[in-house]
Design a protein around this motif. Structure first.
Motif, PDB file in Angstrom:
ATOM      1  N   SER A 210     -25.213 -37.850  40.873  1.00  0.00           N
ATOM      2  CA  SER A 210     -25.357 -36.476  40.807  1.00  0.00           C
ATOM      3  C   SER A 210     -24.971 -35.891  39.604  1.00  0.00           C
ATOM      4  O   SER A 210     -25.610 -34.669  39.014  1.00  0.00           O
TER       5      SER A 210
ATOM      6  N   ALA B 130     -30.116 -41.413  47.704  1.00  0.00           N
ATOM      7  CA  ALA B 130     -29.549 -40.052  48.433  1.00  0.00           C
ATOM      8  C   ALA B 130     -29.212 -39.135  47.366  1.00  0.00           C
ATOM      9  O   ALA B 130     -29.307 -37.872  47.661  1.00  0.00           O
TER      10      ALA B 130
ATOM     11  N   LYS C 206     -22.988 -42.125  44.429  1.00  0.00           N
ATOM     12  CA  LYS C 206     -23.596 -41.015  44.441  1.00  0.00           C
ATOM     13  C   LYS C 206     -22.964 -39.582  43.659  1.00  0.00           C
ATOM     14  O   LYS C 206     -23.902 -38.779  43.282  1.00  0.00           O
TER      15      LYS C 206
ATOM     16  N   TYR D  18     -22.616 -40.363  53.949  1.00  0.00           N
ATOM     17  CA  TYR D  18     -22.226 -39.718  52.859  1.00  0.00           C
ATOM     18  C   TYR D  18     -21.485 -38.469  53.313  1.00  0.00           C
ATOM     19  O   TYR D  18     -20.737 -38.247  54.284  1.00  0.00           O
TER      20      TYR D  18
ATOM     21  N   ASP E 107     -31.140 -35.221  47.555  1.00  0.00           N
ATOM     22  CA  ASP E 107     -30.200 -34.264  47.947  1.00  0.00           C
ATOM     23  C   ASP E 107     -30.628 -32.903  47.659  1.00  0.00           C
ATOM     24  O   ASP E 107     -30.619 -32.444  46.558  1.00  0.00           O
ATOM     25  N   THR E 108     -30.895 -31.856  48.443  1.00  0.00           N
ATOM     26  CA  THR E 108     -31.214 -30.770  48.217  1.00  0.00           C
ATOM     27  C   THR E 108     -30.475 -29.717  47.332  1.00  0.00           C
ATOM     28  O   THR E 108     -30.774 -29.291  46.372  1.00  0.00           O
ATOM     29  N   LYS E 109     -29.089 -29.985  47.645  1.00  0.00           N
ATOM     30  CA  LYS E 109     -28.099 -29.028  46.993  1.00  0.00           C
ATOM     31  C   LYS E 109     -28.037 -29.299  45.495  1.00  0.00           C
ATOM     32  O   LYS E 109     -27.711 -28.741  44.728  1.00  0.00           O
ATOM     33  N   ASN E 110     -28.534 -30.934  45.110  1.00  0.00           N
ATOM     34  CA  ASN E 110     -28.438 -31.176  44.076  1.00  0.00           C
ATOM     35  C   ASN E 110     -29.605 -30.523  42.885  1.00  0.00           C
ATOM     36  O   ASN E 110     -29.524 -30.363  41.785  1.00  0.00           O
TER      37      ASN E 110
ATOM     38  N   GLU F  49     -23.221 -35.965  54.830  1.00  0.00           N
ATOM     39  CA  GLU F  49     -23.678 -35.386  55.795  1.00  0.00           C
ATOM     40  C   GLU F  49     -22.803 -35.601  56.969  1.00  0.00           C
ATOM     41  O   GLU F  49     -23.124 -35.223  58.202  1.00  0.00           O
TER      42      GLU F  49
ATOM     43  N   ASN G 203     -20.074 -34.455  46.910  1.00  0.00           N
ATOM     44  CA  ASN G 203     -20.886 -35.688  46.933  1.00  0.00           C
ATOM     45  C   ASN G 203     -19.934 -36.870  47.254  1.00  0.00           C
ATOM     46  O   ASN G 203     -19.119 -37.077  46.563  1.00  0.00           O
TER      47      ASN G 203
END
Length: 495
Positions: free
Chosen positions: A402, A270, A398, A485, A274-277, A487, A393
């Protein structure tokens, strides 16, 4: 899954094993507030300063090679051409490859053991640099020092997230990370003292620097194994009352620390997807290129102002002192406003102003002022980014992965920062300054884009689900176990 209002209400699920029966404490009112204040004060006086002390020695040992260069390192180790810059790059190679493995070890062996053991090992490497006589020896010690220094950098924000709520992290991270800024000033003072008082001794000044700053690291690493708190449940009876320990546990749950698995492979995947990461990694790349290069050009600028080697060591102090003040001020404001991205963009803009001054002026005094602006802009961004990633996160694995990703990508490109000033005429490093200016501008663009992205996602969840509700620890654990998580409909991102 928010930390607003009733985020510290009681729960029946322990953060980890071995707690036993829970102490009943009031959930609201003056008594609860008094217990929380006492607990936070104790943590602020013990955990944060101790992590800061560890990171101080981390930064001293990593950055003292710049001061050692002024003290005769290149002559003593027979470096030629670009050997010095290559030695800087080798450190980041070791640092990069060990980021994620260290995060896997964090809960397997406990934070105290991981940080303490790696600290002893990098202290040995740092001290051993005094015995090197060639580029090969210097490069080998720098590589392994990078491998072991990766133990504390990403681990410290994760450790802080076990004890503090989301909106409390940036200020505490700044207090611990600010020690690395202080190390720049402190290292200059040590180098000045060595150059003025110990220059005629048996060992060369650059050798004494490595020994003086390396041996205390080893001793502190041994101590860390026994004194660094690992989790709220392990806080000693002499340090906190039963009521304070219980509040610490409940605060940890409110900080989204309800999963007990040491390593969750689904959380690993995950984090990677994750796009924001990806946004935050790009920002950190933009940060680490100019940050890694800073110690390369600052001593050179100072020396060209006409100072002796000893005086030049002393004049490296003011830029770091200015940066330290900015670290504390910016991160305090970030926690108060619960805003990360705008503070990152603003800090990057200050760094841009510094590089523009460096590029546009031939005056050494103007260059020195530009170097101060660069430090004031760059150094606050690291604690802001570490807090931002930890805030957004959910789940131990996670969050840890991250942060490790952030550091891995950043340090990969830090090697670029160590190379961009070679084969240029000091102090007019036009190519180097231009590259750093471009990446500082990149940070502004990407951080603002991430603010918009996260803000829209928060607004979408508000429209779809209404105001976020506080989840019980069982519901938090279910969200983590089900792979939801951050989301989850009740989770809101820090922007």
């Amino acid at each position: 899954m928010t930390d607003r209002g009733s985020s510290e209400k009681a729960a029946s699920l322990a953060v980890g094993p071995g707690l036993g029966s829970e102490v009943v404490v009031p959930q609201h009112g003056p008594e609860r507030e008094a217990i929380t204040r006492r607990l936070k004060l104790k943590l602020d006086l013990r955990l944060v300063p101790y992590l800061g002390l560890l990171y101080l020695f981390n930064a001293l040992d990593r950055g003292n090679i710049g001061n050692a260069r002024l003290a005769g390192l290149e002559e003593g180790t027979h470096l030629t051409g670009n050997d010095f810059y290559n030695a800087l790059s080798v450190f980041y190679a070791g640092y990069t490859i060990s980021q994620i493995p260290n995060m896997f070890m964090l809960k397997k062996v406990t934070p105290a053991v991981l940080v303490g053991v790696t600290m002893v090992l990098w202290g040995v490497c740092s001290t051993s640099m005094a015995a090197t006589t060639s580029f090969a020896g210097l490069a080998a010690t720098r590589f392994f020092m990078g491998v072991f220094e990766a133990g504390i950098g990403p681990a410290a924000p994760v450790i802080l997230s076990f004890f503090y709520l989301r909106h409390e992290l940036a200020w505490r991270t700044a207090l611990f990370y600010g020690s690395s800024t202080f190390a720049g000033a402190f290292g200059g003072l040590i180098a000045y003292g060595v150059a003025t008082n110990l220059a005629d001794k048996t060992l060369a000044p650059w050798q004494l620097l490595f020994i003086i700053e390396g041996i205390p690291t080893i001793a502190l690493g041994v101590l860390t194994i026994f004194v660094l708190p690992n989790a709220p449940e392990t806080l000693e009876r002499w340090f906190v009352t039963p009521e304070e320990r219980q509040v610490a546990i409940e605060r940890s749950r409110a900080g989204l620390n309800t999963d007990t698995t040491a390593l969750d492979r689904r959380q690993l995947l995950a984090a990677l997807k994750d796009t924001k990461n990806l946004f935050t990694c790009l920002i950190y790349i933009g940060l680490n290129i100019p940050l890694a290069s800073y110690t390369s050009f600052l001593p050179t600028i100072v020396k060209l102002m006409g100072y002796t080697d000893a005086e030049a060591q002393l004049m490296t102090v003011p830029p770091y002192a200015c940066a330290l003040a900015c670290v504390f001020a910016v991160c305090w404001s970030s926690d108060r406003t619960r805003s990360r991205g705008l503070h990152v963009a603003g800090s990057a803009a200050v760094a841009c102003a510094g590089y523009i001054l460096l590029i546009s002026s031939a005056s050494t005094k103007a260059n020195y002022a530009g170097a101060c602006f660069v430090a004031m802009g760059l150094y606050p961004i690291t604690p802001l980014m570490l807090s931002w990633v930890a805030n957004n996160n959910v789940g131990h694995t996670k969050r840890a992965i991250s942060i490790a990703m952030l550091n891995t990508f950043g340090q990969c490109f830090a090697t670029v920062g160590t190379q961009i000033y070679k084969q240029q005429t000091a102090p007019r490093f036009f190519t180097g300054y231009g590259v750093c200016l471009a990446f500082a501008a990149l940070m502004i663009v990407v951080s603002l884009a991430l603010v918009v992205y996260l803000g829209r996602e928060n607004a979408r969840r508000d429209a779809a689900y209404g105001e976020p509700k506080e989840l019980t620890p069982e519901e938090q654990l279910a969200a983590i176990s089900d792979g939801v998580y951050d989301e989850h409909p009740s989770f809101r991102y820090f922007t």
